[in-house]
Scaffold this motif. Structure first.
Motif, PDB file in Angstrom:
ATOM      1  N   GLU A 148       0.713  -1.238   0.010  1.00 42.81           N
ATOM      2  CA  GLU A 148      -0.035   0.093   0.019  1.00 42.81           C
ATOM      3  C   GLU A 148       0.925   1.334   0.145  1.00 42.81           C
ATOM      4  N   LYS A 149       2.146   1.102   0.737  1.00 41.81           N
ATOM      5  CA  LYS A 149       2.811   2.287   0.801  1.00 41.81           C
ATOM      6  C   LYS A 149       3.643   2.582  -0.330  1.00 41.81           C
ATOM      7  N   SER A 150       4.166   1.450  -0.925  1.00 40.83           N
ATOM      8  CA  SER A 150       5.244   1.627  -2.144  1.00 40.83           C
ATOM      9  C   SER A 150       4.558   2.209  -3.521  1.00 40.83           C
ATOM     10  N   LYS A 151       5.463   3.119  -3.808  1.00 43.06           N
ATOM     11  CA  LYS A 151       5.101   3.959  -5.123  1.00 43.06           C
ATOM     12  C   LYS A 151       5.126   3.596  -6.449  1.00 43.06           C
ATOM     13  N   ASP A 152       6.375   2.490  -6.634  1.00 43.15           N
ATOM     14  CA  ASP A 152       6.723   2.213  -7.942  1.00 43.15           C
ATOM     15  C   ASP A 152       6.392   0.722  -8.443  1.00 43.15           C
ATOM     16  N   ASP A 153       6.179   0.664  -9.696  1.00 45.15           N
ATOM     17  CA  ASP A 153       5.803  -0.615 -10.139  1.00 45.15           C
ATOM     18  C   ASP A 153       6.537  -1.854  -9.791  1.00 45.15           C
ATOM     19  N   ALA A 154       7.889  -1.441  -9.830  1.00 46.09           N
ATOM     20  CA  ALA A 154       8.867  -2.673  -9.642  1.00 46.09           C
ATOM     21  C   ALA A 154       8.783  -3.287  -8.123  1.00 46.09           C
ATOM     22  N   ALA A 155       8.660  -2.256  -7.250  1.00 48.66           N
ATOM     23  CA  ALA A 155       8.479  -2.595  -5.784  1.00 48.66           C
ATOM     24  C   ALA A 155       7.278  -3.278  -5.533  1.00 48.66           C
ATOM     25  N   LYS A 156       6.218  -2.802  -5.830  1.00 43.44           N
ATOM     26  CA  LYS A 156       4.978  -3.473  -5.906  1.00 43.44           C
ATOM     27  C   LYS A 156       4.811  -4.965  -6.549  1.00 43.44           C
ATOM     28  N   PHE A 157       5.519  -4.946  -7.590  1.00 45.83           N
ATOM     29  CA  PHE A 157       5.458  -6.325  -8.298  1.00 45.83           C
ATOM     30  C   PHE A 157       6.257  -7.244  -7.353  1.00 45.83           C
ATOM     31  N   SER A 158       7.363  -6.975  -6.858  1.00 43.52           N
ATOM     32  CA  SER A 158       8.146  -7.625  -6.116  1.00 43.52           C
ATOM     33  C   SER A 158       7.387  -8.055  -4.843  1.00 43.52           C
ATOM     34  N   ILE A 159       6.685  -7.245  -4.276  1.00 43.57           N
ATOM     35  CA  ILE A 159       5.910  -7.468  -2.939  1.00 43.57           C
ATOM     36  C   ILE A 159       4.915  -8.342  -3.211  1.00 43.57           C
ATOM     37  N   LEU A 190      -3.510 -13.281  -9.516  1.00 45.13           N
ATOM     38  CA  LEU A 190      -2.440 -12.140  -9.340  1.00 45.13           C
ATOM     39  C   LEU A 190      -1.024 -12.546 -10.038  1.00 45.13           C
ATOM     40  N   GLU A 191      -0.720 -13.728  -9.896  1.00 43.71           N
ATOM     41  CA  GLU A 191       0.486 -14.231 -10.432  1.00 43.71           C
ATOM     42  C   GLU A 191       0.597 -14.196 -12.217  1.00 43.71           C
ATOM     43  N   ALA A 192      -0.645 -14.181 -12.467  1.00 41.46           N
ATOM     44  CA  ALA A 192      -0.396 -13.925 -14.026  1.00 41.46           C
ATOM     45  C   ALA A 192      -0.431 -12.421 -14.393  1.00 41.46           C
ATOM     46  N   VAL A 193      -0.512 -11.491 -13.675  1.00 43.85           N
ATOM     47  CA  VAL A 193      -0.488 -10.161 -13.988  1.00 43.85           C
ATOM     48  C   VAL A 193       1.129  -9.735 -14.081  1.00 43.85           C
ATOM     49  N   ALA A 249      -1.877  -2.388 -14.910  1.00 43.57           N
ATOM     50  CA  ALA A 249      -2.872  -1.504 -14.024  1.00 43.57           C
ATOM     51  C   ALA A 249      -3.685  -2.433 -13.131  1.00 43.57           C
ATOM     52  N   MET A 250      -3.905  -3.655 -13.489  1.00 41.06           N
ATOM     53  CA  MET A 250      -4.673  -4.520 -12.806  1.00 41.06           C
ATOM     54  C   MET A 250      -4.232  -5.056 -11.490  1.00 41.06           C
ATOM     55  N   LEU A 251      -2.770  -5.090 -11.318  1.00 42.81           N
ATOM     56  CA  LEU A 251      -2.051  -5.506 -10.141  1.00 42.81           C
ATOM     57  C   LEU A 251      -2.618  -4.888  -9.042  1.00 42.81           C
ATOM     58  N   GLU A 252      -2.846  -3.515  -9.118  1.00 42.58           N
ATOM     59  CA  GLU A 252      -3.323  -2.949  -7.783  1.00 42.58           C
ATOM     60  C   GLU A 252      -4.550  -3.544  -7.286  1.00 42.58           C
ATOM     61  N   ALA A 253      -5.508  -3.631  -8.348  1.00 41.42           N
ATOM     62  CA  ALA A 253      -6.875  -4.196  -8.067  1.00 41.42           C
ATOM     63  C   ALA A 253      -6.790  -5.690  -7.754  1.00 41.42           C
ATOM     64  N   GLU A 254      -6.107  -6.507  -8.327  1.00 41.07           N
ATOM     65  CA  GLU A 254      -5.956  -7.826  -7.791  1.00 41.07           C
ATOM     66  C   GLU A 254      -5.382  -7.929  -6.551  1.00 41.07           C
ATOM     67  N   TYR A 255      -4.584  -7.270  -6.444  1.00 38.71           N
ATOM     68  CA  TYR A 255      -3.831  -7.386  -5.065  1.00 38.71           C
ATOM     69  C   TYR A 255      -4.641  -6.874  -3.953  1.00 38.71           C
ATOM     70  N   LYS A 256      -5.480  -5.923  -4.168  1.00 30.55           N
ATOM     71  CA  LYS A 256      -6.266  -5.263  -3.024  1.00 30.55           C
ATOM     72  C   LYS A 256      -7.503  -6.321  -2.691  1.00 30.55           C
ATOM     73  N   VAL A 257      -7.911  -6.914  -3.681  1.00 20.86           N
ATOM     74  CA  VAL A 257      -9.034  -7.824  -3.442  1.00 20.86           C
ATOM     75  C   VAL A 257      -8.498  -9.150  -2.614  1.00 20.86           C
TER      76      VAL A 257
END
Ligand SMILES: [Fe+2]
Ligand SMILES: [Fe+2]
Length: 156
Positions: free
Chosen positions: A32-43, A94-97, A102-110
């Motif tokens: 939730e706190k991370s801003k960049d795509d790479a960080a979000k993806f690795s988390i 989520l693993e397929a994103v 842009a769907m990463l955020e939504a899949e992760y949130k759900v």
């Protein structure tokens, strides 16, 4: 749930699962706190790996050890099995994103909302019943620990 208040017979096993829950929730917060795509993806990747291992040790070792103790616990285990299946479907999606999608955020949130609900039920309902029933989980704790490190090594 306060680990120090758990009776010794259940403490090590429940503490291991509680620690997993805490660690996953920490990842939810970091995402939730991370801003960049790479960080979000690795988390997101780390979250999926941790959740998969956690679900697997519960399914292989923890849940079977609780089967047949009481109807109430059996009902909770049935519900947990359904919830695990839904969570696994969400993890697979989520693993397929791809990174940057842009769907990463939504899949992760759900996934976080769904898992948050399941974890809450485990801690406030299932674990409470397990303690009440006085199930001896000392061997189970060892098995959970061994299997967890085995699975983590296989994934690494
Ligand atoms: Fe679970
Ligand atoms: Fe759990």
């Amino acid at each position: 749930m306060d680990k120090a208040k758990i009776p010794v017979a259940q403490r090590a096993a429940l503490a291991l699962l509680l620690d997993d829950h805490r660690e996953v929730k920490k990842l939810f917060g970091e995402f939730e706190k991370s801003k960049d795509d790479a960080a979000k993806f690795s988390i997101s990747e780390k979250t999926c790996q941790m959740l998969s291992v956690h679900a697997q040790i519960e399914e292989e070792i923890f849940y079977p050890a609780l089967r047949g103790v009481s109807d109430k616990i059996d009902d909770m285990l049935n519900e947990a099995a359904v919830e695990h299946q839904v969570a696994k479907d969400l993890i697979a999606k989520l693993e397929a994103v791809d990174e940057g999608d842009a769907m990463l955020e939504a899949e992760y949130k759900v996934l976080t909302e769904y898992v948050g609900h399941h974890v809450e039920e485990e801690e406030t309902e299932l674990f409470v019943q397990v303690i009440k029933a006085g199930i001896d989980l000392k061997d189970v704790a060892e098995q959970l620990k061994e299997r967890k490190s085995e699975l983590l090594m296989a994934e690494a």
